[in-house]
Design a protein around this motif. Structure first.
Motif, PDB file in Angstrom:
ATOM      1  N   ALA A  39       0.601  -1.010   0.356  1.00 52.97           N
ATOM      2  CA  ALA A  39      -0.272  -0.287  -0.221  1.00 52.97           C
ATOM      3  C   ALA A  39       0.702   1.197   0.087  1.00 52.97           C
ATOM      4  CB  ALA A  39      -1.246   0.070   1.383  1.00 52.97           C
ATOM      5  N   GLN A  42       2.527   1.707  -3.413  1.00 54.71           N
ATOM      6  CA  GLN A  42       1.781   2.234  -4.248  1.00 54.71           C
ATOM      7  C   GLN A  42       1.328   3.416  -3.981  1.00 54.71           C
ATOM      8  OE1 GLN A  42      -2.442   0.633  -3.433  1.00 54.71           O
ATOM      9  NE2 GLN A  42      -2.889   1.042  -6.521  1.00 54.71           N
ATOM     10  N   ALA A  43       1.216   3.637  -2.572  1.00 56.50           N
ATOM     11  CA  ALA A  43       1.017   5.426  -2.541  1.00 56.50           C
ATOM     12  C   ALA A  43       2.300   6.717  -2.981  1.00 56.50           C
ATOM     13  CB  ALA A  43       0.654   5.612  -1.113  1.00 56.50           C
ATOM     14  N   ASN A  45       4.445   6.343  -0.739  1.00 57.12           N
ATOM     15  CA  ASN A  45       5.465   6.728   0.745  1.00 57.12           C
ATOM     16  C   ASN A  45       6.409   5.949   1.040  1.00 57.12           C
ATOM     17  OD1 ASN A  45       5.674   7.212   3.365  1.00 57.12           O
ATOM     18  ND2 ASN A  45       3.177   7.398   3.616  1.00 57.12           N
ATOM     19  N   ALA A 118       1.338   3.096  -9.078  1.00 54.46           N
ATOM     20  CA  ALA A 118       0.142   3.531  -8.664  1.00 54.46           C
ATOM     21  C   ALA A 118      -1.315   3.317  -8.655  1.00 54.46           C
ATOM     22  CB  ALA A 118      -0.393   5.479  -8.586  1.00 54.46           C
TER      23      ALA A 118
END
Length: 188
Positions: A39, A42-43, A45, A118
């Motif tokens: 996650a 994907q972001a 971060n 993303a």
């Protein structure tokens, strides 16, 4: 009556402790850490991704680039990739910061990678334990890019770091770092 309340309070505290312990262990399973890692990836971060990686993985990445930065007489790699004023500053970067800055540079330089990450989806199938301190999480990644879709089943390994599971670099990530490092070495 006083004894009853003490026993009841003890039972409640014990129940809360066991429940919190069970929740903590479930939240820190290799699959849960993998889900958080994907996650965060994907972001984009990278700070969060770095916090979920094992210190061995981060250390390996820093050592790979330390040799290249040291050999780069111009200091251009340190400035361009890691945003440093001089190559001497590289040694002072934390291992996590090296990962974050490298990933920010790569996704900035290759916008298609950022959009592919993303739009990707990851499905975790399960894990295979290898002893008590190493586990391999099997997952499928589906990426849509330029109208095409790719689907691949892979694994990411997790190793205990203290009581927490932390990720090792995937084969794709190791290959990307290696090829990137090779490319930088060839440009000297």
């Amino acid at each position: 009556m006083k004894n009853f309340f003490l026993k009841a309070a003890f039972v409640i505290c014990l129940t809360l402790t066991l429940t919190a312990s069970a929740f903590s262990q479930a939240a820190e399973s290799p699959e849960a850490v993998a889900k958080s890692y994907f996650a965060a990836m994907q972001a984009g971060n990278w700070d969060k991704c770095a916090s979920l990686l094992h210190t061995e993985a981060l250390g390996s990445m820093k050592r790979t680039f330390a040799a290249i930065i040291k050999a780069d007489e111009s200091g251009g790699a340190a400035k361009t990739i890691f945003g440093l004023k001089s190559k001497e500053e590289f040694a002072q970067l934390s291992e996590a910061s090296v990962f974050e800055r490298l990933m920010n540079f790569i996704t900035g330089a290759v916008p298609e990678m950022k959009s592919a990450l993303a739009s990707s989806t990851t499905t975790i199938f399960g894990k295979v334990n290898e002893g008590t301190d190493l586990a391999h999480v099997v997952y499928r990644t589906q990426i849509k890019m330029s109208g095409a879709e790719a689907s691949q089943v892979e694994l990411i390994s997790f190793k205990k770091q203290g009581t927490a599971w932390r990720g090792l670099l995937t084969a794709d990530m190791e290959e990307m770092v290696s090829k990137f490092a090779e490319g930088m070495s060839g440009k000297r």
